[in-house]
Design a protein around this motif. Sequence first.
Motif, mmCIF file in Angstrom:
data_model
loop_
_atom_site.group_PDB
_atom_site.id
_atom_site.type_symbol
_atom_site.label_atom_id
_atom_site.label_comp_id
_atom_site.label_asym_id
_atom_site.label_seq_id
_atom_site.Cartn_x
_atom_site.Cartn_y
_atom_site.Cartn_z
ATOM 1 N N HIS A 117 -5.028 -10.456 -5.277
ATOM 2 C CA HIS A 117 -5.495 -11.300 -4.177
ATOM 3 C C HIS A 117 -4.575 -12.501 -4.157
ATOM 4 O O HIS A 117 -4.555 -13.290 -5.095
ATOM 5 N N GLY A 118 -3.762 -12.614 -3.094
ATOM 6 C CA GLY A 118 -2.831 -13.730 -3.052
ATOM 7 C C GLY A 118 -1.869 -13.643 -1.886
ATOM 8 O O GLY A 118 -2.096 -12.928 -0.915
ATOM 9 N N ASP A 119 -0.782 -14.359 -2.036
ATOM 10 C CA ASP A 119 0.252 -14.487 -1.016
ATOM 11 C C ASP A 119 1.454 -13.655 -1.448
ATOM 12 O O ASP A 119 2.021 -13.903 -2.521
ATOM 13 N N ILE A 120 1.852 -12.700 -0.636
ATOM 14 C CA ILE A 120 2.964 -11.823 -1.007
ATOM 15 C C ILE A 120 4.264 -12.594 -1.204
ATOM 16 O O ILE A 120 5.114 -12.194 -1.981
ATOM 17 N N THR A 121 4.412 -13.723 -0.529
ATOM 18 C CA THR A 121 5.649 -14.495 -0.660
ATOM 19 C C THR A 121 5.740 -15.239 -1.985
ATOM 20 O O THR A 121 6.781 -15.811 -2.296
ATOM 21 N N GLU A 122 4.673 -15.226 -2.778
ATOM 22 C CA GLU A 122 4.669 -15.895 -4.077
ATOM 23 C C GLU A 122 4.760 -14.923 -5.244
ATOM 24 O O GLU A 122 4.681 -15.331 -6.399
ATOM 25 N N GLN A 123 4.958 -13.651 -4.951
ATOM 26 C CA GLN A 123 5.008 -12.645 -6.002
ATOM 27 C C GLN A 123 6.376 -12.627 -6.665
ATOM 28 O O GLN A 123 7.401 -12.457 -6.006
ATOM 29 N N SER A 124 6.386 -12.791 -7.976
ATOM 30 C CA SER A 124 7.617 -12.750 -8.750
ATOM 31 C C SER A 124 7.844 -11.299 -9.191
ATOM 32 O O SER A 124 7.324 -10.852 -10.210
ATOM 33 N N VAL A 125 8.586 -10.583 -8.355
ATOM 34 C CA VAL A 125 8.843 -9.160 -8.553
ATOM 35 C C VAL A 125 10.313 -8.889 -8.225
ATOM 36 O O VAL A 125 11.025 -9.771 -7.755
ATOM 37 N N ASP A 126 10.749 -7.659 -8.430
ATOM 38 C CA ASP A 126 12.116 -7.293 -8.068
ATOM 39 C C ASP A 126 12.288 -7.224 -6.555
ATOM 40 O O ASP A 126 13.308 -7.650 -6.012
ATOM 41 N N ALA A 127 11.280 -6.673 -5.879
ATOM 42 C CA ALA A 127 11.360 -6.517 -4.429
ATOM 43 C C ALA A 127 9.991 -6.736 -3.799
ATOM 44 O O ALA A 127 8.969 -6.358 -4.366
ATOM 45 N N VAL A 128 10.017 -7.345 -2.619
ATOM 46 C CA VAL A 128 8.823 -7.546 -1.805
ATOM 47 C C VAL A 128 8.983 -6.671 -0.569
ATOM 48 O O VAL A 128 10.047 -6.654 0.053
ATOM 49 N N GLU A 146 6.588 10.358 -6.390
ATOM 50 C CA GLU A 146 7.515 10.247 -7.511
ATOM 51 C C GLU A 146 8.459 9.075 -7.272
ATOM 52 O O GLU A 146 9.014 8.927 -6.184
ATOM 53 N N SER A 147 8.621 8.240 -8.293
ATOM 54 C CA SER A 147 9.463 7.054 -8.178
ATOM 55 C C SER A 147 9.724 6.495 -9.569
ATOM 56 O O SER A 147 8.953 6.727 -10.494
ATOM 57 N N LEU A 148 10.799 5.730 -9.690
ATOM 58 C CA LEU A 148 11.098 5.024 -10.934
ATOM 59 C C LEU A 148 10.436 3.650 -10.984
ATOM 60 O O LEU A 148 10.550 2.945 -11.981
ATOM 61 N N VAL A 149 9.746 3.268 -9.909
ATOM 62 C CA VAL A 149 9.042 1.988 -9.873
ATOM 63 C C VAL A 149 7.965 2.002 -10.959
ATOM 64 O O VAL A 149 7.170 2.935 -11.046
ATOM 65 N N GLU A 150 7.960 0.961 -11.782
ATOM 66 C CA GLU A 150 6.994 0.875 -12.884
ATOM 67 C C GLU A 150 5.693 0.206 -12.474
ATOM 68 O O GLU A 150 4.634 0.545 -12.986
ATOM 69 N N GLU A 151 5.787 -0.768 -11.567
ATOM 70 C CA GLU A 151 4.582 -1.418 -11.059
ATOM 71 C C GLU A 151 4.668 -1.519 -9.543
ATOM 72 O O GLU A 151 5.579 -2.138 -9.001
ATOM 73 N N ALA A 152 3.712 -0.914 -8.872
ATOM 74 C CA ALA A 152 3.522 -1.101 -7.434
ATOM 75 C C ALA A 152 2.338 -2.048 -7.314
ATOM 76 O O ALA A 152 1.247 -1.762 -7.814
ATOM 77 N N ARG A 153 2.568 -3.177 -6.678
ATOM 78 C CA ARG A 153 1.556 -4.225 -6.573
ATOM 79 C C ARG A 153 1.116 -4.328 -5.122
ATOM 80 O O ARG A 153 1.904 -4.699 -4.269
ATOM 81 N N LEU A 154 -0.147 -4.012 -4.832
ATOM 82 C CA LEU A 154 -0.698 -4.176 -3.491
ATOM 83 C C LEU A 154 -1.294 -5.575 -3.396
ATOM 84 O O LEU A 154 -2.196 -5.919 -4.160
ATOM 85 N N VAL A 155 -0.767 -6.371 -2.484
ATOM 86 C CA VAL A 155 -1.174 -7.765 -2.358
ATOM 87 C C VAL A 155 -2.062 -7.930 -1.129
ATOM 88 O O VAL A 155 -1.640 -7.636 -0.007
ATOM 89 N N ALA A 156 -3.276 -8.384 -1.354
ATOM 90 C CA ALA A 156 -4.237 -8.616 -0.275
ATOM 91 C C ALA A 156 -4.390 -10.114 -0.067
ATOM 92 O O ALA A 156 -4.609 -10.866 -1.023
ATOM 93 N N PHE A 157 -4.289 -10.542 1.168
ATOM 94 C CA PHE A 157 -4.369 -11.967 1.481
ATOM 95 C C PHE A 157 -5.803 -12.490 1.418
ATOM 96 O O PHE A 157 -6.027 -13.644 1.132
ATOM 97 N N ASP A 158 -6.792 -11.620 1.668
ATOM 98 C CA ASP A 158 -8.188 -12.073 1.643
ATOM 99 C C ASP A 158 -8.989 -11.289 0.602
ATOM 100 O O ASP A 158 -8.620 -10.183 0.224
ATOM 101 N N ALA A 159 -10.073 -11.888 0.158
ATOM 102 C CA ALA A 159 -10.880 -11.312 -0.915
ATOM 103 C C ALA A 159 -11.522 -9.986 -0.519
ATOM 104 O O ALA A 159 -11.590 -9.053 -1.329
ATOM 105 N N ALA A 160 -11.996 -9.865 0.708
ATOM 106 C CA ALA A 160 -12.650 -8.623 1.136
ATOM 107 C C ALA A 160 -11.677 -7.449 1.100
ATOM 108 O O ALA A 160 -12.034 -6.348 0.656
ATOM 109 N N THR A 161 -10.446 -7.677 1.546
ATOM 110 C CA THR A 161 -9.442 -6.611 1.514
ATOM 111 C C THR A 161 -9.084 -6.276 0.067
ATOM 112 O O THR A 161 -8.957 -5.101 -0.294
#
Length: 170
Positions: free
Chosen positions: A9-20, A142-157
């Motif tokens: 639950h958060g802002d996708i633009t604040e995610q410290s990841v390899d790719a957004v 199938e993918s080499l991605v180790e973490e797929a992070r689904l970011v929801a802007f609101d709590a209900a989602t």
Amino acid sequence: MPRQLTVVHGDITEQSVDAVVNAANRAMRGGGGVDGAIHRRGGRTVLEDCIRRFPRGLATGAAGWTTAGDLPARWVIHVVGPNYTRGETDRSLLVSCYTGALAVADELGARRVAFPLVSAGVYGWPKQDAIAAAVDTLLTTESLVEEARLVAFDAATHDAIQARVDGVSR
């Protein structure tokens, strides 16, 4: 396939990841929602790279990458989701956004990737089906991605996505 599917639950633009992943429009020139937020936070270099790499934009369901500019990521993977409110109801186009983003992530060597819920905002895709498409695709592709992070802007989602993840993980 991704080793871990995380729901945040958060802002996708604040995610410290390899790719957004950006839910872009066909023109690839910025817009509203996630697209506008990524372009604002990423700065002018994201737009400049979109113009250079995608002079004619991207087709619905397609994926491509640019620099992430000032975002705390290395790359932005742009996907163009189907616009349900304009009659683009082919679910395979929505699924291809996630499979295409994972394929681009593999090409780039990105191991941690943050995803929005593609097409579920202003494009009007029914939220429960958008969640099912995202979760099911990210868990089975199938993918080499180790973490797929689904970011929801609101709590209900966030809660709805987490419920789907919990339901399929049993």
